[in-house]
Enzyme design. Structure first.
Site: not given
Lengths: 453, 453
Positions: A82, A161, A168, A183, A187
């Site tokens: 990620h 989430d 948010r 968050s 995921k």
């Protein structure tokens, strides 16, 4: 356990118990916690922060709000990667086929671009026919067949989430390291992975501009992963100038394919290989990073990484011939060169304005519901340290709609700072943090170090 | 002007423009601002605070969210009084007829009790037939006829305040001085008044326990009033022990009537007269506080204040004979004495537990939807400084439902601290703050002083 008491506790600066956090997250689906109560809690968290235990509890509760994908039927140590997002960052598209070709199953769930940063899904969709909206059954099938799959977040994964992320965005509570970390990790950890490599960007083109913040985010994510028994490695990398030479969608797919052919720009290839090597070590395919780097470079040299990418494209409905024929990707009507105003050297090329200009040309989104033009973007012929000659092109804009061309041109022109002498080269990888039980039996939390660059 | 940008500005610690605050308040009725956005802003305000200009803008916007009552058809300078709430605080019921009898029109809009504090409306409703739910037309009529009216907040007055008040209660954002000040002042200034006397309580039985906080709240309310051209006087008064000798509903009405007959306890009469005198000066009926005090005491001595209260009761549907016959008020089935465990002096009698016990007996509300028993409560025979003898009653509980009697008894017993020697007497009125253009041409903001006690 009343929501108002939990909000008050956080407002007063106390740490919440895991059961309190779990009740707040469960209250989203049950309706027992009102949306205005959650947003008040979010603002209290932005104010007061959350410690490692609270952040882990929030992540865990968000994971449990949906399906935790079971990939146990697929052999091997599943590893994903990620990135916190940058300009021209197409490393996922390069490293996933490399790691898969090296023998690591890569179940990758990615996001879309917003603002000045691009998204892996948008880039993949510029390949004719490519589908990223596979359901979880098909996700498992493609992974089993290709050792690799690349999809978007499904409705089943971490729905809490999704709810909190949207809230948010509307309540100015995005900027909180524990909320960002929870968050991302909820995921990723719901995908069924065993290990995760994080690329935490820092600099003017990154979400976190300061190294301290980037380090805190990387540490928070590593702690969450380690707490949940996953092996995590985070590299903190510089995002002061765009990565590689292409920013856009089709143009970034083309550059990714060039990298897989062994023809890519050095910064992009090096970072992709470094991240892939971390995945290969976490996946237990190599015993050291040096060995893993050699394995990864071999998948480029022998064409197996490119072949893995072609197989993936075909499995997800796309036209695999693009890997041999880049002209099958969408192309723009017009190309506009921006010329250097003087002789000299590129002292800096600010990533954020390049991303912003690319968005203005239509390659990115000002809002989540904006449409994207896959053909447009920017090709950067000169980057930091490069010599420039007056009148020679610094970059080329790939244009379909000229409505905001003048604005984009002015922004990119300003993004280049040109000086008489070359600036000293700066390393791309700044720090490395590892945590959790890896195949290498890494200690639970190793101090960050500068030994990898 | 997007809500998320306004929230972010406050989150980052900047002052909001009046137009930004007005847009957020207008967005409640239009639906353009989501409830979860308002609650995030409320938490950011609890965190970052609001300056005087922001607080005035919020008050003004909440006033404009509903009807601003036009009382110009009624002659005289209309003056109301507001208390931040305490235990045994029935001064409104005493001072309103006094001020009205002295010639000041008193349009009073009051609230209900919650938690350990009582509410004027609940007390008035213990008078058989008394209605507090008059509409604005009837409100004007009664005021014109009686020079006095006492009702609850109508739906037309400051609806944005009602919305935000309910939201604050559910999101742990009640404790913010600017939000409290704006809430009180928006309701009061929408009533059509010219002047306002505030009784800001401080001590263990008050909402604000610390003198500093009470002073800050008083100052904030005075600044709001002065900014909107109203004459405001605030007294900061001690709420460490209950005011007077009665806590409950009917029992407080009975004590109020005794005060209006000239038979009330000294602390309660003195504070009621002092607050009424401030109203009489703001109303332009007397030129000095000394003169006003004499005018007020005369309305008690000559029976005109009691007659004004009887007229009001009749005009609002109640039985005016209660002023002559207290037995017409509801009475409890059982009376339970609590005896002194020893000889000595009452060193302190904590107001909050007395209020809590009174609520447990059924005289108050644990939640806004709790039902009230008007007949029950507590009669305090001994208070701070009083000599006590072992076995003689300290107080009497007025009881209908014995379910929580044991708990209430234990709490009140603990509320009394008895020592060998009498503690020095403490003043009831601690400070006085005045602001705004009064009939006395008071300076816009006078420093607080201890010269009134």
């Amino acid at each position: 356990m009343r929501a108002v008491d939990i909000i008050r506790k956080k407002r007063n600066g106390h740490a919440l118990e895991p059961a309190e956090i779990a009740a707040m997250v469960a209250g989203i689906a049950s309706g027992e916690v009102a949306d205005y109560q959650w947003s008040a809690l979010l603002m209290a968290i932005v104010w007061r922060g959350m410690d490692a235990s609270e952040t882990a509890a929030l992540t865990d509760a968000m994971i449990r709000s949906g399906t935790i994908v079971d990939l146990s039927s697929i052999a091997g140590v599943k590893v994903d990667k990620h990135s916190t997002g940058g300009v021209g960052d197409k490393t996922s598209i390069i490293l996933a086929p490399i790691a898969a070709a090296a023998g690591v199953p890569v179940p990758m769930v990615s996001g879309r671009g917003l603002g000045h940063t691009g998204g892996t899904l948008d880039k993949l969709e510029s390949i004719p026919g490519f589908r990223v909206d596979l359901d979880l059954a098909r996700y498992r099938e493609v992974l089993a067949r290709c050792n690799l799959v690349m999809i978007g977040q499904t409705a089943e994964i971490a729905p809490a989430d999704k709810y909190l992320y949207a809230m948010r965005d509307a309540t100015a509570t995005v900027e909180s390291i524990p909320l960002i970390a929870a968050s991302i990790m909820s995921k990723k950890l719901a995908e069924g992975i065993d290990g995760l490599v994080l690329d935490v960007k820092t600099g003017n083109g990154a979400f976190m501009e300061r190294l301290d913040d980037s380090r805190a985010l990387a540490t928070a994510m590593c702690e969450i992963g380690a707490g949940l028994g996953k092996a995590i490695v985070a590299l903190i990398t510089r995002m002061d100038q765009p990565l590689g030479r292409a920013a856009g969608n089709a143009v970034e797919i083309a550059e990714s394919i060039e990298c897989l052919r062994g023809e890519g720009p050095e910064d992009l290839v090096d970072l992709s290989v470094e991240l892939a090597a971390e995945m290969v070590v976490l996946g237990g395919v190599a015993g050291s990073l040096d060995e893993a780097r050699a394995v990864c470079r071999r998948t480029i040299a022998d064409g197996t990484a490119l072949a893995a990418f072609a197989r993936l494209i075909e499995a997800q409905g796309g036209d695999p011939r693009v890997v041999d024929d880049l002209d099958r990707l969408p192309s723009p009507r017009t190309r506009v060169d921006i010329e250097s105003p003087r002789d000299g050297f590129v002292r800096s090329l600010a990533a954020r304005p390049v991303g912003h200009a690319t968005m203005l040309l239509g390659a990115g989104r000002a809002r989540m519901d904006s449409r994207i033009d896959h053909a447009v973007g920017v090709l950067l012929h000169r980057k930091e340290g490069d010599r420039v000659v007056r009148g020679e092109p610094l970059c080329t804009l790939l244009v379909n709609d000229e409505a905001r061309l003048a604005e984009a041109t002015a922004i990119i022109r300003d993004a280049y700072a040109i000086s008489d002498a070359p600036a000293p080269a700066r390393p791309l990888i700044l720090e490395r943090i590892a945590a959790g039980p890896g195949p290498r039996q890494a200690p639970v939390a190793r101090p960050s170090s500068h030994d990898v660059s």
